[in-house]
Design an enzyme around this catalytic site. Sequence first.
Site: not given
Ligand code: NAP
Length: 290
Positions: A71, A107
């Site tokens: 991406k 998104d």
């Molecule tokens: P990402 O860039 O990897 O970011 C992950 C986020 O989660 C960061 O803020 C991270 O904090 C936090 N995190 C992970 N593990 C954690 C823990 N144990 N305790 C506290 N915070 C934690 O991922 P992303 O692309 O933003 O996606 C995040 C989620 O959204 C995923 O589950 C994804 O499947 C979902 N999503 C859904 C849609 C939809 O269409 N519904 C679209 C996009 C994403 P740190 O910065 O501290 O690591």
Amino acid sequence: MTDKQNIQKAFVCGWPIKHSRSPLIHSHWLKELELEGSYEKISVTSEDFAQFLNSLKENGFAGGNITIPHKEHALELVDDLDDAAKKIGAINTIWFEGDRLIGSNTDWIGFASNLDQYVQGWDNKEKIKKPALVLGAGGAARGIVYALLQRGFQKILIANRTYEKSIKLAEDFGPKLKAIPMGDLENIPSDLSLLINTTSLGMSGHQSISPTIVEMISNLGLETIVTDIVYIPLKTEFLKCAEDRGLSVVDGLGMLLHQAAPGFEKWFKKFPTVSQELRNLVIADMEKSE
Ligand code: NAP
């Protein structure tokens, strides 16, 4: 006989790509709208990604979706970006305008349209004056913040495990944002308009939400709307906790479905509907893979 030359082709590419539900969504719409077209999953490694994009035209693609891990890389490879892709810093949808490859991030549209569908007035003029709290500062959080700013929210609080990342996000998006340390969640105003989980916490197999967040939710006023963008499971612990408090909740599946619609329109020239039938189809597929 169908002229194969006239069949519009689109794809989703990523690595790994096996679990993508995009083909299910787009194939449903192609069938529903009785369009000649195809949408396929293509597995592309990081090394091959630039070459893959370069050969799209000769392979007859009208465009497609881009997912993890490409991406951000795609930003440098397309000919033009829309404002959302520039601000969010990632692309999930591409299409051709003439010979030019355009990149967008949909998104934010998925997020806003999901709330439009389920909570009338979530962004009305009273709501946008009250603070919205975003948990998380990863890639998805940037799309959510972009959506909130587009809809006129005036105060957006960001809390993330890694505080530095929430500060960076706030700096990138300007003065309406404020990063707050996780430790300050207990002092959060109770009149939040929106509470959004964008962290991967609560995803199947991941850790559960912290006692601080549970405590914060229990102190929120009943006007707060709560949504989680994680959709596996559909009802996350975060949403269950908010429901127990008596708050209105919206799950994240609608975001996935709605973010797909603008791309479909670009490639196949018809805007599709996010129906209950489609939602049921995806839920059935999720249950099958459990
Ligand atoms: P990402 O860039 O990897 O970011 C992950 C986020 O989660 C960061 O803020 C991270 O904090 C936090 N995190 C992970 N593990 C954690 C823990 N144990 N305790 C506290 N915070 C934690 O991922 P992303 O692309 O933003 O996606 C995040 C989620 O959204 C995923 O589950 C994804 O499947 C979902 N999503 C859904 C849609 C939809 O269409 N519904 C679209 C996009 C994403 P740190 O910065 O501290 O690591």
